[in-house]
Design an enzyme around this catalytic site. Structure first.
Site, PDB file in Angstrom:
ATOM      1  N   PHE A 242       0.814  -1.219   0.000  1.00 58.17           N
ATOM      2  CA  PHE A 242       0.000   0.000   0.000  1.00 58.17           C
ATOM      3  C   PHE A 242       0.844   1.263   0.000  1.00 58.17           C
ATOM      4  O   PHE A 242       0.646   2.174   0.776  1.00 58.17           O
ATOM      5  CB  PHE A 242      -1.008  -0.019   1.141  1.00 58.17           C
ATOM      6  CG  PHE A 242      -2.254  -0.778   0.775  1.00 58.17           C
ATOM      7  CD1 PHE A 242      -3.154  -0.253  -0.129  1.00 58.17           C
ATOM      8  CD2 PHE A 242      -2.498  -2.029   1.277  1.00 58.17           C
ATOM      9  CE1 PHE A 242      -4.279  -0.957  -0.506  1.00 58.17           C
ATOM     10  CE2 PHE A 242      -3.623  -2.752   0.906  1.00 58.17           C
ATOM     11  CZ  PHE A 242      -4.518  -2.207   0.005  1.00 58.17           C
ATOM     12  N   GLY A 468      -1.752  -8.379  -2.267  1.00 55.55           N
ATOM     13  CA  GLY A 468      -2.734  -8.968  -1.357  1.00 55.55           C
ATOM     14  C   GLY A 468      -4.144  -8.527  -1.670  1.00 55.55           C
ATOM     15  O   GLY A 468      -5.093  -8.905  -0.980  1.00 55.55           O
ATOM     16  N   ASN A 632     -15.410  -8.922  -8.265  1.00 57.51           N
ATOM     17  CA  ASN A 632     -15.516 -10.022  -7.301  1.00 57.51           C
ATOM     18  C   ASN A 632     -15.978  -9.440  -5.963  1.00 57.51           C
ATOM     19  O   ASN A 632     -15.174  -8.863  -5.229  1.00 57.51           O
ATOM     20  CB  ASN A 632     -14.166 -10.724  -7.143  1.00 57.51           C
ATOM     21  CG  ASN A 632     -14.228 -11.949  -6.238  1.00 57.51           C
ATOM     22  OD1 ASN A 632     -15.055 -12.043  -5.343  1.00 57.51           O
ATOM     23  ND2 ASN A 632     -13.342 -12.902  -6.477  1.00 57.51           N
ATOM     24  N   LYS A 634     -16.502 -10.634  -3.161  1.00 62.44           N
ATOM     25  CA  LYS A 634     -15.824 -11.183  -1.982  1.00 62.44           C
ATOM     26  C   LYS A 634     -14.499 -10.473  -1.737  1.00 62.44           C
ATOM     27  O   LYS A 634     -14.226  -9.997  -0.631  1.00 62.44           O
ATOM     28  CB  LYS A 634     -15.607 -12.685  -2.162  1.00 62.44           C
ATOM     29  CG  LYS A 634     -15.113 -13.394  -0.910  1.00 62.44           C
ATOM     30  CD  LYS A 634     -15.126 -14.914  -1.087  1.00 62.44           C
ATOM     31  CE  LYS A 634     -14.885 -15.618   0.237  1.00 62.44           C
ATOM     32  NZ  LYS A 634     -14.995 -17.081   0.105  1.00 62.44           N
ATOM     33  N   LYS A 702     -14.067   0.650 -11.143  1.00 59.58           N
ATOM     34  CA  LYS A 702     -13.332   1.707 -10.446  1.00 59.58           C
ATOM     35  C   LYS A 702     -12.539   1.050  -9.321  1.00 59.58           C
ATOM     36  O   LYS A 702     -12.960   0.023  -8.780  1.00 59.58           O
ATOM     37  CB  LYS A 702     -14.291   2.750  -9.872  1.00 59.58           C
ATOM     38  CG  LYS A 702     -15.098   3.499 -10.931  1.00 59.58           C
ATOM     39  CD  LYS A 702     -16.074   4.488 -10.301  1.00 59.58           C
ATOM     40  CE  LYS A 702     -16.847   5.260 -11.360  1.00 59.58           C
ATOM     41  NZ  LYS A 702     -17.793   6.237 -10.753  1.00 59.58           N
ATOM     42  N   GLY A 703     -11.421   1.640  -8.964  1.00 65.46           N
ATOM     43  CA  GLY A 703     -10.574   1.056  -7.930  1.00 65.46           C
ATOM     44  C   GLY A 703     -11.226   1.091  -6.562  1.00 65.46           C
ATOM     45  O   GLY A 703     -11.987   1.999  -6.235  1.00 65.46           O
ATOM     46  N   GLU A 706      -8.485   2.239  -2.166  1.00 64.37           N
ATOM     47  CA  GLU A 706      -8.313   3.448  -1.352  1.00 64.37           C
ATOM     48  C   GLU A 706      -9.617   4.138  -0.963  1.00 64.37           C
ATOM     49  O   GLU A 706      -9.672   4.832   0.052  1.00 64.37           O
ATOM     50  CB  GLU A 706      -7.379   4.412  -2.102  1.00 64.37           C
ATOM     51  CG  GLU A 706      -5.941   3.930  -1.977  1.00 64.37           C
ATOM     52  CD  GLU A 706      -5.030   4.278  -3.144  1.00 64.37           C
ATOM     53  OE1 GLU A 706      -3.927   4.786  -2.897  1.00 64.37           O
ATOM     54  OE2 GLU A 706      -5.401   4.017  -4.296  1.00 64.37           O
TER      55      GLU A 706
END
Length: 739
Positions: A242, A468, A632, A634, A702-703, A706
């Site tokens: 990160f 991760g 996904n 999950k 979209k990410g 963060e």
């Protein structure tokens, strides 16, 4: 046979390798004749090395060499040779460059020995004499010396709009406050490590803890005057990062230096204490002036930001981006200055600038809502932004109102009493707070390759990373769905500099960036499969175009008549070729650049504060996220939950304490650097709000890495105010600040 994958909950494809120990990390790769390096760190914050005596270490049988500035080979010396893809403007730190000490715990020697234990013991025998200079690490004392950099690492502050002073003077409700965010350090489970394997003939294979193997490859080649063909960097698994792995860290340089000089393989691993000797989230001070009219509409917004940086690089973040993204206001003035200190350059840390800037902004907005006598959620609804004012662009999509609605309903916000200290449970003061957040939904250029074998097995590859977050899994899902294959028939390869080019894994852009390339590469294979199908005698797909067919359940079928189909396995067996390949590069479309592209969130927090002791428990957190298409649910939920826990750490725990007398962070271990633990984490709920976006990228994603963290700390801080009636504007919020 289920081949619909996108949008389905799937277990991590790399999960078994991780829980059984088969997943190997940078310090776990072995090599014949492997030596071990241990870093010697500077004991002062500024000055010069007068002398460095390694004779006692070198006298030990099995110690191979002690590298210092005195015997460092004459490799490349220019700033440009040490730049990397995440470097801010300035002069990058060059390990063992000379006898100058620039910051506390600077690496000043590398002891290399036959065993790790021997190298560690020999390192304490290295004697160093210093000429100490007066250091200055006091951020608060140097605000008057703050400067505007010639070039910002992040985007420049937006230009002023309107007349802030006039609008403030005319406002019905106004606030003027200062908010402080401390320095924080990344503490991933895997410490930074590099294993440099000597291959002979000047060639190296390097296993590095990094968020971009091609960044490390380019850095090594440039710093050591090598061709990129002479160095291969591999990083199949990263034990958390990160941001800490965005830039090549000094253990990489030292491992490569030792391997080249000794012409044998060398491993260098940082200690946990040394993990505090490079990059961190910078200490940041923000002054806000806000004004609203009688109806609660925002009329004026001024944000003054001061962030720390090193003496040798100008590190800045997008701290002042967020007012223009989240709130419409005709009168704004935003500035961002840097305070140069005798520390290592700060480093991107989960949602850099967003975690910091949105904390202060959302606390200030909460204060203004109370000044105006308006419920904080209603205040945000009144000041809902329909466009990004920084760039004067409409949003590609924005379902933040639905985040408000679903989040508030799940949390029970309608039952909240407005008055602070109005909700109690015995000696526990109950507080409900909320905040909103945003994070950029970017896409960069990337390449991917897809190879479908005669046996129907698909291998897709790109030189990206998985820290991760689930990259292996979602890329496998995207590829499997595109070609209508089972998940177990698809293998995704990453973390190897020999693979197709990919950017750094950061900024919540990897699925959009690499996923788009994976999809396109698989679509090339689709075209070749359809062509093969059409070459069959009496093919039911003879006249079909690619848009007329579906790839599903191992078949190509006509969309209008699924009975007309061809089995992929039959096609591949009849193919003259051993396999079918597709390799592409993708980049953002010109259309997407006409829009502001962001994920949004609404966070609701409940806290209980002991009115006698000042202890805080976060008893409930609800985060509603509009993050485009969820590949996904999950792994996506895990991302948001991780962000929520981190946000709790930002609000209540994390703080690296600088001792200005020593010029050193003094809580540089996990005993004294506090992070949330299981007992701190209680009820947490994640809501994914449906959001369709046909502009942002071909996948509509979209990410999520963060957006999960940015709104959490202010929601908790606002809940603490609601519980206690006390505003704490300096993070972390600890007992002493509440008593």
């Amino acid at each position: 046979m289920k081949t619909d994958q996108i949008g389905k909950e799937r277990n991590r494809v790399d999960g078994k390798a991780k829980v059984t120990g088969k997943a190997k990390y940078a310090a776990e790769f072995s090599a014949e004749n492997l030596a071990y390096g241990v870093v010697v760190s500077s004991g002062i914050a500024k000055g010069k090395i007068k002398s460095i005596d390694a004779s006692k270490a070198l006298a030990l049988d099995g110690v191979l060499q002690v590298f210092t500035h005195e015997n460092r080979p004459g490799y490349m010396w220019l700033d440009k040779n040490y730049k990397d893809d995440d470097a801010p403007p300035g002069s990058p730190f060059r390990p063992l460059y000379d006898n100058e000490i620039l910051f506390s715990m600077q690496p000043i020697a590398l002891v290399v020995a036959e065993t790790f234990e021997l190298a560690r013991y020999a390192a304490i025998l290295v004697e160093v004499a210093y000429e100490t200079a007066e250091h200055d690490t006091d951020f608060d004392a140097n605000l008057e010396q703050a400067y505007e950099p010639k070039e910002y690492k992040a985007s420049e502050p937006p230009k002023p709009r309107g007349d802030v002073d006039k609008a403030l003077a005319e406002a019905s409700a106004r606030i003027e406050q200062t908010y402080t965010h401390p320095a924080e350090h990344h503490n991933p489970m895997e410490m930074h490590a590099s294993t440099a394997v000597w291959e002979g003939d000047g060639k190296l294979t390097v296993y590095d803890k990094i968020q971009g193997v091609q960044n490390s490859q380019q850095y090594i080649a440039s710093a050591f005057g090598m061709s990129q063909d002479e160095v291969r960097v591999i990083s199949p698994f990263v034990g958390g990062a990160f941001g800490s792995g965005l830039r090549p860290q000094y253990q990489l340089f030292l491992a490569v230096l030792a391997a080249r000089e000794l012409q044998r393989s060398v491993r260098v691993v940082m200690t946990r204490q040394q993990m505090f000797s490079f990059g961190h989230r910078p200490k940041t001070l923000q002054r806000f002036k806000l004004g609203a009219d009688a109806d609660g509409k925002l009329q004026a917004l001024q944000q003054e930001v001061y962030g720390e940086t090193s003496r040798f690089e100008d590190y800045s973040e997008d701290v002042v981006l967020w007012p223009g993204v989240l709130y419409p206001c005709d009168n704004t003035k935003l500035t961002h200055k840097l305070v140069g200190l005798d520390v290592y350059t700060p480093l991107d840390m989960r949602a850099p600038g967003g975690t910091t800037g949105i904390f202060a902004l959302e606390c200030a907005i909460d204060e203004l809502a109370y000044k105006a006598g308006i419920d904080p959620l209603e205040f945000r609804k009144k000041n809902y932004s329909e466009k990004d004012q920084n760039e004067d662009k409409p949003f590609s999509s924005k379902e933040l109102r639905e985040c408000y609605r679903q989040g508030a309903e799940k949390f029970g916000w309608s039952k909240r009493k407005m008055e602070p200290r109005s909700m109690k449970d015995g000696h526990q003061l109950i507080g409900w707070g909320m905040a909103q957040g945003a994070w950029e939904a970017n896409q960069a250029e990337a390449s991917a390759k897809a190879v479908l074998s005669k046996e129907g097995k698909l291998t897709v590859s790109s030189a990206t990373a998985d820290i991760g977050t689930g990259t292996y899994t979602v890329m496998t899902q995207i590829a499997a769905e595109t070609l209508g294959l089972l998940l177990e028939d698809v293998t995704f390869k990453l973390g190897d500099s020999n693979l197709p080019k990919a950017p750094l894994e950061g900024g919540s852009k990897t699925v959009a960036t690499v996923g788009s390339a994976v999809k396109k590469a698989c679509e090339q294979v689709q075209e070749k499969l359809l062509k093969l199908a059409q070459q069959q005698p009496d093919s039911p797909l003879a006249e079909a175009k690619l848009g007329d067919v579906d790839f599903s359940e191992g078949r190509i079928s006509l969309k209008r008549d699924a009975s007309k189909s061809v089995q992929l396995q039959d096609l591949l067996q009849q193919s003259d070729n051993g396999s079918l390949e597709g390799e592409v590069s993708t980049k953002p479309s010109d259309e997407s650049k006409e829009y502001a592209r962001y994920a949004h969130s609404a966070v609701f927090a409940e806290v209980k504060v002991d009115e006698d002791l000042g202890t805080v428990k976060v008893t409930r957190l609800v985060t509603a996220v509009a993050g485009g298409r969820i590949v996904n649910p999950k792994t996506a939920r895990s991302q948001i939950l991780g962000g929520m826990v981190w946000g709790m750490g930002v609000a209540l725990h994390e703080h690296t304490v600088m001792d200005n007398h020593l010029g050193r962070f003094i809580n540089h271990d996990l005993d004294k650097y506090h992070v949330p633990v299981n007992a701190d984490v209680q009820e947490m709920e994640v809501i994914f709000v449906e959001e369709k976006d046909e502009v942002v990228n071909p996948l509509g994603v979209k990410g999520l890495g963060e957006i999960g963290v940015v709104g959490v700390a202010p929601a908790i801080a606002n809940a603490i105010f609601h519980a206690t009636g006390k505003r704490v504007r300096e993070l972390p919020i600890t007992m002493d600040k509440l008593l």
